[in-house]
Design an enzyme around this catalytic site. Structure first.
Site, PDB file in Angstrom:
ATOM      1  CG  ASP A  86      15.165  45.458 -11.252  1.00 46.42           C
ATOM      2  OD1 ASP A  86      14.533  44.164 -11.558  1.00 46.42           O
ATOM      3  OD2 ASP A  86      15.829  45.515 -10.553  1.00 46.42           O
TER       4      ASP A  86
ATOM      5  CG  ASP B 214      11.537  41.460 -11.996  1.00 38.77           C
ATOM      6  OD1 ASP B 214      11.637  40.524 -11.525  1.00 38.77           O
ATOM      7  OD2 ASP B 214      12.211  42.453 -11.388  1.00 38.77           O
TER       8      ASP B 214
ATOM      9  CG  ASP C  22      12.387  40.541  -5.341  1.00 36.91           C
ATOM     10  OD1 ASP C  22      11.507  41.133  -4.309  1.00 36.91           O
ATOM     11  OD2 ASP C  22      12.487  39.451  -5.492  1.00 36.91           O
TER      12      ASP C  22
END
Length: 243
Positions: free
Chosen positions: A179, A16, A18
């Site tokens: 995240d 991922d 961001d």
């Protein structure tokens, strides 16, 4: 955290963007508050707006507007707000961001091991490419899929399935490092493994609440879990998917 985690047979890695590779809170704050100022609305603080991040820019804009305007007015203002947000974000992309610790080191280790890498994000493809270029990381990835690359985005498994197909691996031979619950849901639905970092956004919820294969301290920590030989042990690699 990562010392007790071992993922056997991983042949491809998806990461991922961001909240996992780059802390983009500053860029989101500048662009979103420029939009709100244009609409004559009160600004949003960074801590609050980060609970909206992870489901794409449109979700971020709609959620922010919904907190400040009646539903019909928020809908009517969406296109104007979206245009302002996108214009500002395109101009500043990367300027108010920070690369998380051990990102370069972790990517270098994974590349040295010969594992194909994909960046799979809900950020638009053009913005994702520009941000990776900003940090001189674009060439480290074999694939970059944005939220607009396929008809569906995370938490739908489609982008992960497409990445596995492109790499010629079974979903169980791939791992997503992310995240948030979006990442974990997408990975589980696709049949992929998933590792999470503890420093991202996750919509304001504790990372420990997510169903993952483990929490790693960094991308380098993830590399150590994926490549146990880094810690002096070894594991058999699973064969690549063949037709």
């Amino acid at each position: 955290m990562s010392s007790a985690i071992r993922l056997d047979g991983i042949r491809a890695v998806m990461i991922d963007l961001d909240g996992t590779l780059v802390d983009t809170a500053g860029d989101f704050s500048v662009a979103l508050n420029a939009m709100l100022a244009d609409l004559g609305a009160a600004p949003v603080d960074t801590e609050r707006l980060m609970t909206f991040v992870g489901k794409g820019g449109d979700h971020l804009i709609r959620t922010t507007l919904a907190e400040r305007f009646p539903a019909d007015q928020a809908d009517a203002l969406f296109e104007r707000g979206r245009a302002r947000y996108q214009a500002v974000y395109t101009e500043i992309n990367g300027e108010h961001t920070t690369l998380y610790p051990e990102v370069r080191e972790g990517i270098a280790v994974l590349r040295a091991a010969g594992l194909p890498l994909a960046c799979v994000t809900n950020k638009s493809h053009d913005w994702a490419v520009a941000l990776l270029e900003h940090y001189d990381l674009l060439s480290s990835f074999d694939l970059v899929y944005g939220g607009d690359s396929w008809p569906k985005r995370k938490p739908d498994p489609m982008p992960l399935v497409k990445a596995c197909e492109a790499f010629g691996v079974r979903p169980g031979q791939a791992v997503l490092i992310g995240d948030s619950g979006n990442d974990a849901q997408a990975a589980r639905a696709a049949g992929c493994r998933v590792l999470t970092v503890p420093y991202g956004y996750n919509h304001g919820e504790a990372i420990q609440t997510i169903d993952t294969d483990g929490i790693v301290p960094s991308i380098l920590g993830a590399a150590r879990a994926i490549l146990p030989s880094l810690d002096g042990t070894s594991t058999a690699a699973a064969p690549l998917l063949t037709s």
